[in-house]
Scaffold this active site. Structure first.
Site, mmCIF file in Angstrom:
data_model
loop_
_atom_site.group_PDB
_atom_site.id
_atom_site.type_symbol
_atom_site.label_atom_id
_atom_site.label_comp_id
_atom_site.label_asym_id
_atom_site.label_seq_id
_atom_site.Cartn_x
_atom_site.Cartn_y
_atom_site.Cartn_z
ATOM 1 N N GLY B 67 -2.971 -5.694 10.859
ATOM 2 C CA GLY B 67 -2.321 -4.613 11.584
ATOM 3 C C GLY B 67 -3.326 -3.510 11.840
ATOM 4 O O GLY B 67 -4.514 -3.683 11.556
ATOM 5 N N TYR B 69 -3.462 -0.817 10.304
ATOM 6 C CA TYR B 69 -3.719 -0.105 9.062
ATOM 7 C C TYR B 69 -4.389 -0.980 8.011
ATOM 8 O O TYR B 69 -5.203 -0.513 7.227
ATOM 9 C CB TYR B 69 -2.386 0.425 8.545
ATOM 10 C CG TYR B 69 -2.387 0.928 7.138
ATOM 11 C CD1 TYR B 69 -3.021 2.129 6.822
ATOM 12 C CD2 TYR B 69 -1.752 0.231 6.124
ATOM 13 C CE1 TYR B 69 -3.015 2.609 5.534
ATOM 14 C CE2 TYR B 69 -1.735 0.706 4.836
ATOM 15 C CZ TYR B 69 -2.367 1.894 4.548
ATOM 16 O OH TYR B 69 -2.355 2.364 3.267
ATOM 17 N N ASP B 185 11.431 5.924 0.334
ATOM 18 C CA ASP B 185 11.504 5.051 1.511
ATOM 19 C C ASP B 185 12.188 3.733 1.168
ATOM 20 O O ASP B 185 11.679 2.656 1.486
ATOM 21 C CB ASP B 185 10.114 4.815 2.100
ATOM 22 C CG ASP B 185 10.195 4.302 3.546
ATOM 23 O OD1 ASP B 185 11.279 4.444 4.158
ATOM 24 O OD2 ASP B 185 9.204 3.762 4.048
#
Lengths: 362, 403
Positions: B67, B69, B185
């Protein structure tokens, strides 16, 4: 899950707790390794100069820092870190974490290899990130006092080096909350039945006479001890080896003990008897607390010998590893492809080592 | 726990010796000077040696995802070719000039400290060339709960399974809170599934330790659908109750197999909360009107909904039974002070009510695609909030369209 079990799972316990003897051994081996590196590197540099025809004549043996000199220098810059944190008005946790990062880093690194002055800035900046007090790098760099302005790159270049030295563990467990909790418990006790016993306690060392102590309100006495203990935790506890040799819980008790020993003994006596192997764990706890309290020192706390620190700072200038001076170049070299190749300079030769001054803020 | 870092044997006192560790740290000391003769003059420092030793312990087998990141690899322990680990290599962002990113720091910081069966194990961290950070993580090949929830046609599960999953989530959240960590989260696609069926609460990129009294925190956390009303109203002082609300919405979603409160904006999210949970006011939540971004829903002509009673929950979430419904309601209390704590949740009688939770090895699993899915989950930026409804809806449609 007991609190002990939880603490034993922390990296502070697993990687950063030592006996005083282990600490000495560790520091001695770090020092010896760095000294041999420095001598070899300086020799290489001299030989290179000879090839260039710059013969500087008589070669003296490099006078490296001793372990205790290293400790003095690191201690001095830990103090400077705290001053800088105060200038930024950072909360206690940021300040204390930054100092502990430096202390942890210099267990496996020598100030002869990496001078603490730039690492101090990096530690403080990293602590703002890990302690929820993030400050933008440009703003951070621009507010650092000094003759020469500090650039963002100055701050960030050694960050990788620092995190590696910290072995990628960022949590530092502090004694501050524990102290607040203990003081709340004590204040609760003062209002209740044990309050009478509290008033009959021996005076603290600082109190003038038994008479004034008796006259003193129990709450007042607790608050006075609180202030002293808090001060010790923010100063001596940071600058000594306290974090390495004990736990946060023992540390705040030790600070309370140093502030008002009878009060600390009274508090411990109100707790349910300690369970544990060996003889009389309660007495062992008290002995340990008293020992750490001794480390924290008198209520005046820990002081740095500034003149001595300056002397060491002058000395280190002659025994620095010349290959590790330019942290920005080292950093760039690592970022573009692993470790350095063939002694090539990554850039910025203009950063002349010799222009540095002993003053940390220039 | 063969992969765990060396843990000193338990001792009786906290100030004991950690002999094994000192040996490790000093190991480089003896070997080091050999390196100083290289022409580059770059003898390795102790920390670099330790890092290299760690790096050499693992072998990267193949890339299983990439990805913006991070890149994720499947790997194994050099000493044990049969072992499996996930190696998440966090890319250095050339654009980001602030050094190590906050989310990477948070993730490493908390995973280093929290070892629990329901939190992914972080075995090691090392740096590779170019200062890339590599996290060696437990390999979790069976996807995540979101995937199971969405695959309505392919995966069937019942209330005993929901109980097992919620139990694992509950223990993870309790453990975080017990260690003074807010996750911030919690959502189904952060609940990853191990080979043995164990659910693990992942992604600590938004986590933080409890704040000190009077010290503010940000309210811009938790993916919207799982965000509690106090954060939507801009609360800057909050507690573990924020995670408990998220747990409640995950619980509801597991039951109805669609997001319970899927708002497409923060205001819409609040509207849905009003409609399906109840309109917050100073009666059902004393002090709510003083929150910074409080909006008086239910005034000026708009409808005000009373807090939903047990009947509504019994109707909507009937499969978990009346005791399960009580538990759900206690998690979805508007007033965070009245919301159940993680500890209270674990003490709830639902866990001991029939049916018993399914054994983890018997839980429904998604067939295939494990590697790809873990890679999906790991390569997201830690703490990345998937915002905007479009992407999410598209994903739901995808899944419902799949036969």
């Amino acid at each position: 899950m007991t609190e002990d079990a939880a603490y034993r799972a922390s990296t502070q316990y697993k990687l950063w707790s030592f006996t005083p003897a282990q600490l000495s051994t560790f520091r001695a081996s770090t020092n010896a390794l760095a000294a041999s590196r420095v001598r070899a590197a300086i020799k290489r540099a001299r030989e290179a100069q000879k090839l260039d025809g710059e013969d500087e004549g008589e070669e003296k043996e490099v006078d490296c820092l001793t372990v205790s000199e290293e400790e003095i220098l690191v201690g001095y810059y830990c103090g400077k870190t705290m001053e800088l944190a105060d200038l930024f008005e950072f909360p206690t946790n940021v300040k204390a974490t930054a100092v502990q990062y430096l202390k942890r880093f210099y267990l496996s690194n020598s100030p002869m290899t990496y001078h603490p002055k730039p690492l101090m800035l990096t530690s403080l900046f990293l602590a703002t990130k890990t302690e929820n007090h993030y400050t933008r790098l440009t703003a951070f760099a621009s507010r650092i006092p000094g003759k020469k302005p500090t650039t963002p790159e100055d701050v960030i270049a050694p960050e990788f080096l620092l995190t590696q030295g910290l072995r990628f563990t960022f949590e530092v467990r502090h004694p501050f909350r524990g102290l607040e909790g203990g003081i709340m418990s004590l204040l609760g006790l003062a209002g209740g039945e044990p309050g009478a016993k509290l008033r009959a306690l021996d005076p603290a060392d600082g109190a003038a006479t038994a008479a004034t102590a008796a006259a003193q309100d129990a709450g007042e006495r607790i608050r006075a001890a609180h202030a002293k203990a808090k001060h010790l935790l923010k100063t001596s506890a940071q600058l000594t080896d306290a974090y390495f040799v004990t736990t946060p819980a023992h540390l705040w008790l030790a600070a309370l003990y140093a502030a008002d020993a009878p009060l600390c003994r009274f508090f411990l006596a109100t707790l349910p008897p300690l369970a544990g192997p060996g003889e009389d764990p309660g007495a062992r706890l008290l002995a340990h607390v008293a020992e750490v309290a001794g480390l924290l020192g008198s209520p005046l706390g820990y002081t740095t010998d500034v003149a001595e620190a300056r002397r060491v700072d002058r000395k280190v200038y002659f025994c620095r590893n010349p290959e590790k001076v330019d942290l920005k170049a080292l950093n760039r070299r690592q970022r573009v492809g692993g470790r350095g190749s063939g002694g090539e300079e990554g850039g910025e030769k203009g950063e002349d080592v010799r222009t540095r001054d002993g003053e940390v803020f220039g | 726990m063969a992969l765990s870092p060396a843990i000193p044997s338990p001792h009786t006192s906290n100030t004991n010796s950690v002999t094994a560790k000192v040996k490790t740290l000093n190991m480089g000391g003896g070997a080091a000077p050999q390196n100083t003769t290289s022409t580059a003059g770059q003898g390795q420092e102790l920390a670099e040696q330790l890092n290299d030793e760690t790096k050499k312990k693992y072998v990267k087998d193949k890339k299983i995802g990439e990805g913006t990141y991070a890149i994720v690899y499947l790997g194994h322990l050099r000493a044990d070719p049969k072992s499996k680990v996930a190696i998440k290599k966090i890319k250095v962002n050339a654009e980001y000039r602030e050094g190590l990113s906050l989310d990477a720091i948070r993730e490493v910081k908390f995973l280093q400290e929290l070892s629990h069966p329901n939190i992914p194990a972080l075995y090691s961290v090392f740096s590779s060339k170019n200062q890339n950070l590599n996290l060696v993580l437990e390999y979790l090949p069976l996807g995540d709960l979101e995937q199971l929830i969405r695959d309505v046609d392919g995966v069937r599960y019942g209330s005993a399974d929901v109980k097992a999953w919620m139990g694992m989530l509950g223990r993870a959240v309790w453990f975080c809170h017990e260690n003074f960590v807010l996750h911030r989260d919690i959502k189904p696609n952060n609940l990853l599934i191990a080979a043995d069926g164990e659910v693990k609460l992942a992604d600590f990129g938004l986590a933080r330790s409890f704040s000190d009294p009077y010290r503010v925190m940000t309210h811009q956390v938790i993916t919207r659908w799982y965000r509690p009303p106090e954060l939507l109203f801009g609360a800057r002082y909050y507690s573990g109750a924020v995670d408990v609300w998220s747990m409640g919405t995950v619980f509801a979603e597991l039951i109805i197999r669609t997001p319970f409160l899927a708002g497409n904006s923060d205001v819409h999210q609040l509207e849905l909360i009003c409609q399906f949970v109840g309109t917050p006011n100073d009666d059902n939540w004393p002090g709510v009107s003083k929150l910074p971004d409080y909006v008086p829903f239910g005034k000026d002509g708009s409808q005000s909904y009373p807090v939903r009673g047990r009947d509504f929950y019994l109707q909507t979430f009937s499969t978990v039974g009346p005791v399960g419904v009580d538990l759900l309601m206690s998690m979805l209390s508007l007033d965070p002070r009245k919301r159940a704590t993680a500890r209270e949740i674990l003490n709830h009688k639902w866990w001991a009510t029939d049916p018993a939770p399914t054994k983890k090895e018997d839980l429904p699993k998604k067939g295939g695609g494990g590697e790809a899915r873990m890679a999906e989950d790991l390569k997201r930026r830690a703490g990345e909030l998937e915002d905007g409804r479009g992407a999410k809806v598209a994903r739901i449609l995808d899944f419902s369209g799949m036969k």
